[in-house]
Design an enzyme around this catalytic site. Structure first.
Site, short mmCIF file in Angstrom:
data_model
loop_
_atom_site.label_atom_id
_atom_site.label_comp_id
_atom_site.label_asym_id
_atom_site.label_seq_id
_atom_site.Cartn_x
_atom_site.Cartn_y
_atom_site.Cartn_z
CB SER A 262 -0.91 0.02 1.23
OG SER A 262 -0.19 0.39 2.40
CG ASP A 263 1.46 5.81 -1.43
OD1 ASP A 263 2.38 5.94 -0.60
OD2 ASP A 263 1.33 6.54 -2.41
CG ASN A 264 2.64 6.59 4.88
OD1 ASN A 264 2.71 5.61 5.63
ND2 ASN A 264 2.85 7.83 5.31
CG ASP A 266 -3.06 5.24 0.50
OD1 ASP A 266 -3.30 6.21 1.23
OD2 ASP A 266 -2.57 5.35 -0.64
#
Length: 725
Positions: A262-264, A266
């Site tokens: 995941s992006d931070n 998310d």
């Protein structure tokens, strides 16, 4: 009855073998099958809590089962250990500058060196490269992290980076390589306000024609090990729960068999940003079912984490059907650790504050890249290069001319996602080192980048008046651009424009040097300053490369990979345009020039080049055949130089609307004065296909305009017609 072990084995084999066509990806090897069996054996031994613990970006080692730790870092243009450590790593030119070389082999070598430094620091998983195709809106702060506005160019640079970082063939993910992460899947810059993480609405056609090609190349050509979705949604469905994007396209269609991180924050943002999930548990289950394997929460803020036992364990225990999603995610992460050889090596105690990861040869290579990235945007009356024997004094002026080592963090003139190198050569440093005692340097800052104060103007004007020429170093920095630093206008920040005017009024010959991370609407500079160098962020040897270009030891050969707008009101500005309305409106703005200030593919030289007429190997081919087009390029000037030869393709009359032209080939060549070289490009399915009305890649019969030349500008292109029957 089928046993649990058999089911697990089936799940893990599915991770490996997916449902891609046999000719899309390399065949799985005996080693791959052995890894799958080892992973399945581990999964059988792990408790639910141990499996969940694996699904974070820096899961600690599992001592009971001997599962190793996989350390992460950023590696966009050198290693940066996030929230941990800055120093003693090589900092290369930022991505936008690296792409401006138009030499993928340089990017590949940079990434290979970065992988070595990462391993020295114990890093085995990197959150790079950025494969976003810039949409023509530089209000968006992350332009600098991309390779440009064209999907083919981004694809070539992205594949090169991934192959350098991960290796190929026998050295794929060996002890000198790390896993790359292609991001941000997908269409991240396609938002309506130029805002980082803004929502996106676009057609499937645009998604597939512009944003998907770099990821397809990353998977099918470079076997990228990890993919990161973007913060945003796609037509209302957040990327981190979008099964159509992450399963149907990414895994089933493209054949991606690595893990998704995941992006931070998310996963949790499915509730806190998108307001779809009411609890973190719901967010976690949505992410798991969509196929997000790893939860990235930088700083380990428990309130933002979704993949942990406090959130998931009770729910999964009550609903055992959910455990299969955890098994698959954990299997993919364990597979990556096996591929990296982490199970077969003893972990080393590494103190990043004392270990010297940077190497002298890497720093020298960063310098070579920087020299090739510089773009000459303007050079009226051949002001450049300066002849050191004909000037006695030189003024160096501007807020970006020099930067001292910061007390905390890293240099702002290196751009975002940068570590702290052992040294940084500013433009002032580089020029002083170049001229020695042969030319007197008169330095004045003039103004601060973030201030509206003009208190430094008088000193700058004085420095200019008592000098034979002026180098004016302006632009932006990490403080005015980068992730989360979006803008509502693109003018020079602060009072820089007023400073340029004040120095211009002295009547001295001026060279404007831009150090920045996004295209700027520098109309006054373009109209009034005779010579302009775009340098972006050139890395730790910035000043040395700039000085080389100013004094002619380097002949600039870089080309723009993003278009420069004249104003914000013009946006989006990109060469990727469809035909405009023909009629009373004429497809133009009423009171402004619609064309870019400087276009994609543009860049001058201290010499001149002449293009011959394009010639086909075969001017008529079948839809399933291929040919080549060649062009002679001659250096017609009196000094050696580099030229980037570009090939654009258009299907003239197709079953769907087309862009006016699309880049399908490029080659940087070096030519001595008077020398001619022949450049040859392939023309086949990859270059000629379109997405038809059924969204299938096909080559349609008809005529194709093949344009070859020095930039995307029509006047810079030589054209020929290919017939496909």
């Amino acid at each position: 009855m089928i046993g649990k072990k058999t089911v697990l084995l089936g799940l893990i084999l599915a991770v490996f073998f997916g449902c891609t066509k046999s000719n899309d990806l390399p065949k799985k090897t005996k080693k791959d099958k052995e890894i799958a069996e080892k992973v399945q054996d581990l999964i059988n031994k792990m408790t639910l809590e141990e499996k969940i613990a694996e699904m974070t970006q820096d899961a600690p080692a599992n001592e009971r089962l001997g599962i190793p730790y996989m350390k992460y870092a950023e590696a966009l243009h050198g290693v940066w250990l996030v929230l941990d450590y800055y120093g003693n790593t090589t900092v290369y030119p930022q991505a936008i500058a690296a792409a401006s070389t138009w030499e993928p082999e340089l990017v590949k070598e940079m990434a290979s060196q970065t992988a070595l430094e990462a391993r020295t620091l114990g890093v085995t998983h990197a959150y790079s490269p950025n494969l976003d195709v810039i949409s023509g809106d530089p209000r968006y702060g992350r332009v600098e992290e991309s390779y440009g506005e064209d999907p083919y160019l981004v694809s070539r640079m992205g594949v090169a980076f991934i192959q350098g970082l991960q290796g190929t063939g026998d050295d794929y993910l060996d002890e000198n390589r790390v896993i790359a992460t292609a991001k941000h899947f997908i269409g991240y810059p396609e938002n309506r306000r130029g805002i980082n993480g803004g929502f996106s609405d676009m057609s499937e056609r645009r998604l597939r024609e512009i944003y998907l090609p770099p990821f397809e190349a990353a998977i099918k050509e470079a076997q990228v090990g990890s993919v990161m979705p973007g913060h945003q949604d796609y037509n209302g469905v957040p990327n981190h729960m979008n099964t159509w994007l992450l399963k149907d396209i990414l895994r089933d269609e493209l054949g991606f068999d690595g893990f998704i991180v995941s992006d931070n924050n998310d996963i949790a943002r499915l509730g806190t940003m998108h307001f779809i999930a009411e609890t973190r548990t719901e967010s976690a289950i949505l992410g798991l079912k969509a196929g997000v394997d790893m939860d990235l929460v930088i700083g380990k803020n428990e309130k933002l984490a979704a993949y942990n036992s406090k959130v998931l364990k009770d729910t999964v225990s009550k609903n055992p059907e959910l455990e299969k999603f955890i098994d698959i995610a954990t299997s993919r992460i364990l597979t990556a650790k096996y591929k990296l050889g982490l199970f077969d090596s003893e972990p080393k105690e590494i103190d990043p504050k004392t270990v010297n990861a940077g190497k002298k040869e890497h720093q020298e290579f960063s310098y070579e890249m920087a020299k090739k990235a510089i773009i000459l945007l303007k050079n009226d009356n051949n002001v450049l290069p300066l002849d050191m024997s004909k000037i006695k004094s030189l003024a160096v002026i501007g807020p970006n001319a020099h930067e001292e080592k910061p007390k905390k963090g890293t240099y702002s003139l290196l751009g975002g996602y940068s570590g702290l190198p052992p040294y940084y050569v500013s433009a002032l440093d580089g020029i002083k080192a170049k001229v020695g005692d042969k030319v007197k340097i008169n330095y004045a800052k003039g103004c601060d980048l973030l201030s509206n104060s003009k208190v430094g103007f008088p000193a700058a004007i004085t420095a200019a008046k008592k000098s034979d020429a002026v180098v004016l170093v302006i632009g932006g920095s990490r403080k005015t651009g980068g992730e989360g630093v979006d803008r509502d206008n693109l003018d020079l920040y602060g009072v820089q424009k007023e400073l340029v005017k004040a120095i211009h009024e002295t009547g001295k010959p001026i060279i404007a040097v831009l150090i920045n991370g996004r295209p700027l609407s520098i109309n006054y500079v373009a109209e009034n300053i005779p010579s302009i160098l775009e340098t972006w962020y050139l890395g730790m040897h910035s000043g040395d490369a700039i000085a080389d270009a100013i004094f002619g030891d380097v002949n600039p050969g870089g080309k723009l990979t993003v278009s420069f707008p004249r104003s914000v009101g013009q946006l989006p500005v990109t060469y990727l345009e469809r035909p405009d309305f023909i009629g009373s409106g004429k497809g133009q703005f009423k009171d402004a020039d619609k064309s870019p200030l400087f276009p994609f593919g543009y860049g001058l030289s201290y010499t001149t080049f002449k293009y011959g007429n394009p010639k086909f190997e075969k001017a008529t081919i079948g839809v399933d055949e291929s040919t080549t087009v060649s062009v002679d390029v001659t250096n017609t000037g009196n000094r050696a130089g580099d030229e980037v030869v570009q090939m654009y393709v258009r299907d003239d009359f197709a079953s769907v609307g087309r862009y006016n032209k699309m880049l399908k080939g490029f080659k940087r060549i070096s030519l001595q004065a008077g020398e001619t070289k022949t450049v040859i490009f392939k023309l086949g399915f990859d270059e000629l296909n379109i997405l038809n009305q059924q969204m299938k890649k096909v080559v349609e019969p008809g005529t194709f305009t093949i344009s070859v030349g020095a930039s995307s500008l029509e006047k810079d292109l030589q054209k020929a017609t290919l017939i496909v029957k």
